[in-house]
Design a protein around this motif. Sequence first.
Motif, PDB file in Angstrom:
ATOM      1  N   SER A   1      66.478 -43.152  46.261  1.00 29.21           N
ATOM      2  CA  SER A   1      66.984 -44.470  45.763  1.00 29.21           C
ATOM      3  C   SER A   1      65.810 -45.648  45.622  1.00 29.21           C
TER       4      SER A   1
ATOM      5  N   HIS B   1      65.133 -43.470  42.682  1.00 26.76           N
ATOM      6  CA  HIS B   1      65.338 -41.734  42.721  1.00 26.76           C
ATOM      7  C   HIS B   1      63.695 -41.277  42.438  1.00 26.76           C
TER       8      HIS B   1
ATOM      9  N   ARG C   1      63.427 -36.325  38.382  1.00 20.02           N
ATOM     10  CA  ARG C   1      64.784 -36.236  37.711  1.00 20.02           C
ATOM     11  C   ARG C   1      64.563 -36.616  36.201  1.00 20.02           C
TER      12      ARG C   1
ATOM     13  N   ASN D   1      74.273 -48.424  52.480  1.00 21.82           N
ATOM     14  CA  ASN D   1      73.616 -49.124  51.392  1.00 21.82           C
ATOM     15  C   ASN D   1      74.384 -50.426  50.715  1.00 21.82           C
TER      16      ASN D   1
ATOM     17  N   GLU E   1      74.783 -35.511  49.434  1.00 19.74           N
ATOM     18  CA  GLU E   1      73.456 -35.239  48.973  1.00 19.74           C
ATOM     19  C   GLU E   1      72.703 -34.923  50.105  1.00 19.74           C
TER      20      GLU E   1
HETATM   21  O1  LIG Z   1      72.535 -44.425  39.219  1.00 20.31           O
HETATM   22  P1  LIG Z   1      71.378 -43.630  40.111  1.00 20.31           P
HETATM   23  O2  LIG Z   1      70.301 -44.217  40.036  1.00 20.31           O
HETATM   24  O3  LIG Z   1      71.445 -42.099  39.405  1.00 20.31           O
HETATM   25  O4  LIG Z   1      72.212 -43.717  41.384  1.00 20.31           O
HETATM   26  C1  LIG Z   1      73.253 -43.123  41.795  1.00 20.31           C
HETATM   27  C2  LIG Z   1      73.583 -43.534  43.263  1.00 20.31           C
HETATM   28  O5  LIG Z   1      72.517 -42.444  44.029  1.00 20.31           O
HETATM   29  C3  LIG Z   1      72.860 -42.610  45.473  1.00 20.31           C
HETATM   30  O6  LIG Z   1      73.775 -41.830  45.923  1.00 20.31           O
HETATM   31  C4  LIG Z   1      72.245 -43.893  45.991  1.00 20.31           C
HETATM   32  O7  LIG Z   1      72.786 -44.059  47.428  1.00 20.31           O
HETATM   33  C5  LIG Z   1      73.326 -44.997  45.293  1.00 20.31           C
HETATM   34  O8  LIG Z   1      73.162 -46.274  45.412  1.00 20.31           O
HETATM   35  C6  LIG Z   1      73.087 -44.994  43.876  1.00 20.31           C
HETATM   36  O9  LIG Z   1      73.888 -45.810  43.077  1.00 20.31           O
END
Ligand SMILES: O=P(O)(O)OC[C@H]1O[C@H](O)[C@H](O)[C@@H](O)[C@@H]1O
Length: 330
Positions: A95, A103, A107, A207, A287
């Motif tokens: 995150s 992230h 990826r 979060n 996750e």
């Molecule tokens: O939209 P992304 O960058 O793929 O993230 C999608 C989600 O991933 C995780 O689950 C985080 O805890 C979320 O805060 C986020 O919104």
Amino acid sequence: MSADKVAPPPPSPTPPPPSRPRPRPVEFCKGVNGLDKVVLRESRGSSAEVYLYGGQVTSWKNDHGEELLFVSSKSIFKPPKAIRGGIPICFPQFSNHGSLEQHGFARNRVWSIDNDPAPLPTNSTSKACVDLIFKPSDDDLKIWPHSFEFRLRVALGPGGDLMLTSRIRNTDAKPFTFTFAYHTYFSVSDISEVRVEGLETLDYLDNLQNKERFTEQGDAITFESEVDKVYLSTPTKIAILDHEKKRTFVIRKDGLPDAVVWNPWDKKAKAMADFGDDEYKHMLCVEPASIEKTITLKPGEEWRGRQELSAVPSSYCSGQLDPRKVLQGC
Ligand SMILES: O=P(O)(O)OC[C@H]1O[C@H](O)[C@H](O)[C@@H](O)[C@@H]1O
């Protein structure tokens, strides 16, 4: 001249019935937008697909051909956007817990096939298995100045279980620290009919409330609005019960103390360009992760993190996380 009696020729042996061609356990082909992908097939019929883009699993089907992972119909399948669904790898940052892009960057990089993987102690004899490797490019080293080798093994077990093993080795001259998650998107029939077991009474960071720490109250976790929580010090087994589908997912994990639970719900779903407005009803992310406890590797050290997913019919008794009971009913 007397004609000799000639014995009739022996009947020719009946040819064996044509055997069904065995599926190739590993096949390399092209996926959406010509991206390279690997298809794994297990002889009883289950399958999985892995894109080299992101080292990302995008499909896991049981032996009835039913898809068990969620991938958005709006997913873009084009760099630099990560594929929305399946199992994105969040590394070296989960995150926004740090200064890198959300992230991390694993990826949305193209991984390679690892033709010479270091041996891995495993009790699976699966042939439906692929090893990938990701090493940072010079540009990546400008963003995160640490050299590493990230090896990912994706394997389908004989019963259709999906196993992901990540090994990250510090090939640098100095230590580095990272956070990690298998951002697994499960396909569910209806989010309001789903329950997660194994996380009740645990502490979590919310979060949606500035990562503040709370303690989960009450029984199993159910869903009626947006959720984005990092559960801490979680057990090695977590179950997702889908009542409508009469299916239970069992997540077994190792080296990954935390578990993120995420569903964007309606407003956030609408705000995401690569996610359908109503798709939040049919997915849930659970996750396995290491977030609160960051991982530090000294030069030459290796970290290992593993998740194993099973999907079993829900003759499952609430509160019984013993996989034998899950498989045999109660
Ligand atoms: O939209 P992304 O960058 O793929 O993230 C999608 C989600 O991933 C995780 O689950 C985080 O805890 C979320 O805060 C986020 O919104």
